[in-house]
Design an enzyme around this catalytic site. Structure first.
Site, PDB file in Angstrom:
ATOM      1  N   HIS A 103       0.845  -1.201   0.000  1.00  0.00           N
ATOM      2  CA  HIS A 103       0.000   0.000   0.000  1.00  0.00           C
ATOM      3  C   HIS A 103       0.879   1.250   0.000  1.00  0.00           C
ATOM      4  CE1 HIS A 103      -4.287   1.050   0.455  1.00  0.00           C
ATOM      5  NE2 HIS A 103      -3.797   2.236   0.799  1.00  0.00           N
ATOM      6  N   ASP A 157     -13.953   2.468   6.620  1.00  0.00           N
ATOM      7  CA  ASP A 157     -12.969   3.189   5.803  1.00  0.00           C
ATOM      8  C   ASP A 157     -13.608   3.687   4.512  1.00  0.00           C
ATOM      9  OD1 ASP A 157     -10.269   4.184   5.312  1.00  0.00           O
ATOM     10  OD2 ASP A 157     -10.236   2.735   3.678  1.00  0.00           O
ATOM     11  N   ARG A 202     -13.222  12.257   4.181  1.00  0.00           N
ATOM     12  CA  ARG A 202     -11.939  12.961   4.350  1.00  0.00           C
ATOM     13  C   ARG A 202     -11.513  13.623   3.046  1.00  0.00           C
ATOM     14  NH1 ARG A 202      -8.241   8.459   5.578  1.00  0.00           N
ATOM     15  NH2 ARG A 202      -6.604   9.999   5.636  1.00  0.00           N
ATOM     16  N   SER A 253      -6.637   4.163   8.334  1.00  0.00           N
ATOM     17  CA  SER A 253      -7.277   3.862   7.043  1.00  0.00           C
ATOM     18  C   SER A 253      -6.502   2.762   6.315  1.00  0.00           C
ATOM     19  CB  SER A 253      -7.318   5.148   6.205  1.00  0.00           C
ATOM     20  OG  SER A 253      -7.520   4.874   4.848  1.00  0.00           O
ATOM     21  N   LYS A 282      -7.458  -1.614   6.216  1.00  0.00           N
ATOM     22  CA  LYS A 282      -7.639  -2.355   4.946  1.00  0.00           C
ATOM     23  C   LYS A 282      -6.677  -3.542   4.879  1.00  0.00           C
ATOM     24  CE  LYS A 282      -7.372   1.345   2.086  1.00  0.00           C
ATOM     25  NZ  LYS A 282      -7.724   2.570   2.804  1.00  0.00           N
TER      26      LYS A 282
HETATM   27  N1  URA Z   1      -4.256   5.580   1.415  1.00  0.00           N
HETATM   28  C1  URA Z   1      -5.279   5.120   2.199  1.00  0.00           C
HETATM   29  O1  URA Z   1      -5.773   4.016   1.996  1.00  0.00           O
HETATM   30  N2  URA Z   1      -5.719   5.908   3.181  1.00  0.00           N
HETATM   31  C2  URA Z   1      -5.191   7.113   3.435  1.00  0.00           C
HETATM   32  O2  URA Z   1      -5.641   7.751   4.355  1.00  0.00           O
HETATM   33  C3  URA Z   1      -4.143   7.591   2.627  1.00  0.00           C
HETATM   34  C4  URA Z   1      -3.687   6.791   1.609  1.00  0.00           C
END
Ligand code: URA
Length: 427
Positions: free
Chosen positions: A82, A161, A168, A183, A187
């Protein structure tokens, strides 16, 4: 408990208990707390932060807002990756099929564009037919059958999320460390992989602007991962200029395909190979660059991407469809020298104004628009040569022209940006 009391508490710098965080997340997911109140709380968190304990509690409560995927039925160490966000960041689209082509299973949950940054889910949805919402069983079956799947948050998976992310994005509350960490890690934990590679970006186009803050965020996420038994490595990488040569959903898909066909920008391929070696390490293998290079050269990695696209409802023809816009506007060098600045934030904002990102929750994205750079920072350029082309479905405003003047600079000397700046692992 009243939600207003929680807003008041955070506004005054107080710390939430686990049950207060559960009251917030469970109430919001159930539809009992309106967006406007949660927006106020997010802004209070932006200003007053959250402790490590609050961030852990928030992350685990978000995980519990949906199903947690059990990948135990899939053999081998499952890996995930990620990025904290960037401009032109199409790494996942190259890295994930490359790793899967080695036989390492990849089970990934991605996000949409946030602010001026792009998101893998939006990019994948620019492929006609591509489904980013799979049921838990479909997700597991696909990873079992072809070795990879990329999905988004959904009603079933990390619903908290899905809701908070969208809110956001349009309330200027993205660049908050506890909100980013919870966040991303919610995930990653819910998607069930054994090992996680985190790309924490810094520079104008990133949410963290300097190495110190990026390192705090990286350590926070590595700790969150390790706490729940996931091997986690974070790298800090440069995002002061866009990654690669394209910004915009369809354009970035095409650049990812070019790299997988060994026809892309060599620096972008090298950067992905650096990350791929770390993913091999996370999967318990000895990093093998020659093998990674070979799987690009022999088409195995590209073939994996096509397999994933087809498995999730798209076609190879849709994957390869060129970007089609009414206008293609060339921006050229006003003098000769070396490119010294291609500001990622400004270029990301320009792409957003062209329609590549959202200003409100209701906005729909124009997948075709964006920017194609012809040069990177450090490259020599002659007066009149093309620096970039804007792909647009509207005429270019005065404002965009002014932003371009600031975003692009030419100097008399050459400088280039490093890619990986630091690697952070738990002791
Ligand atoms: N990627 C994400 O999944 N969440 C964030 O808050 C920033 C980048």
């Amino acid at each position: 408990m009243h939600f207003l009391e929680l807003i008041e508490k955070k506004k005054r710098g107080g710390q939430f208990t686990k049950s207060e965080i559960e009251f917030w997340i469970e109430g919001y997911v159930a539809g009992d707390i309106p967006d406007y109140q949660v927006s106020a709380l997010l802004m209070a968190i932006f200003f007053n932060g959250m402790s490590k304990q609050e961030t852990t509690d928030l992350t685990m409560t978000m995980v519990a807002s949906g199903a947690q995927i059990d990948l135990a039925s899939i053999e081998g160490i499952k890996v995930d990756k990620h990025s904290t966000g960037g401009v032109g960041d199409k790494v996942t689209l190259i890295l994930v099929p490359l790793i899967a082509s080695l036989g390492i299973p990849v089970a990934k949950m991605s996000g949409r564009g946030l602010g001026h940054t792009g998101g893998t889910i939006d990019k994948l949805e620019s492929i006609a037919g591509f489904q980013t919402e799979l049921t838990t069983n479909q997700f597991i079956d696909q990873v079992n059958q072809i070795g990879l799947a990329v999905i988004g948050q959904s009603e079933q998976l990390v619903k908290a999320d899905k809701l908070l992310y969208a809110l956001r994005d349009v309330t200027a509350t993205v660049d908050s460390m506890p909100l980013i960490a919870s966040s991303i890690m919610s995930k990653k934990i819910a998607a069930g992989s054994d090992a996680i590679l985190l790309d924490v970006t810094i520079g104008s186009g990133a949410f963290m602007k300097d190495v110190e803050n990026a390192e705090i965020l990286a350590r926070l996420m590595v700790e969150l991962g390790e706490q729940v038994g996931r091997k986690t490595i974070a790298v800090i990488t440069d995002m002061s200029e866009p990654l690669g040569l394209t910004i915009g959903n369809r354009l970035e898909i095409l650049e990812a395909v070019a790299v997988l066909k060994n026809q892309g920008l060599p620096e972008l391929k090298e950067f992905v190979l650096d990350l791929a070696e770390l993913m091999q390490k996370l999967a318990g293998e000895v990093p093998n660059r020659a093998q990674l290079e070979a799987n690009i050269a022999n088409g195995a990695a590209y073939h994996k991407l096509v397999e994933m696209v087809v498995a999730q409802g798209g076609t190879e023809a849709a994957l390869l469809k060129p970007a089609a816009t009414t206008y293609q506007i060339v921006y050229s060098a006003k003098k000769s020298g070396y490119i010294s600045r291609l500001d990622a934030l400004l270029l990301g904002e320009i792409a957003m104004q062209l329609g590549a990102g959202r200003q409100t929750k209701a906005d729909t994205i124009d997948n075709e628009v964006g920017i194609v750079l012809t040069k990177k920072v450090g490259a020599p350029i002659k007066e009149g040569e093309t620096i970039l082309t804007l792909y647009s479905n509207q005429e270019i405003s005065q404002l965009i022209n002014q932003q371009l003047e600031c975003a692009v600079q030419i100097a008399d000397y050459s400088k280039s940006n490093p890619s990986i700046i630091k690697i952070i692992e738990s002791e």
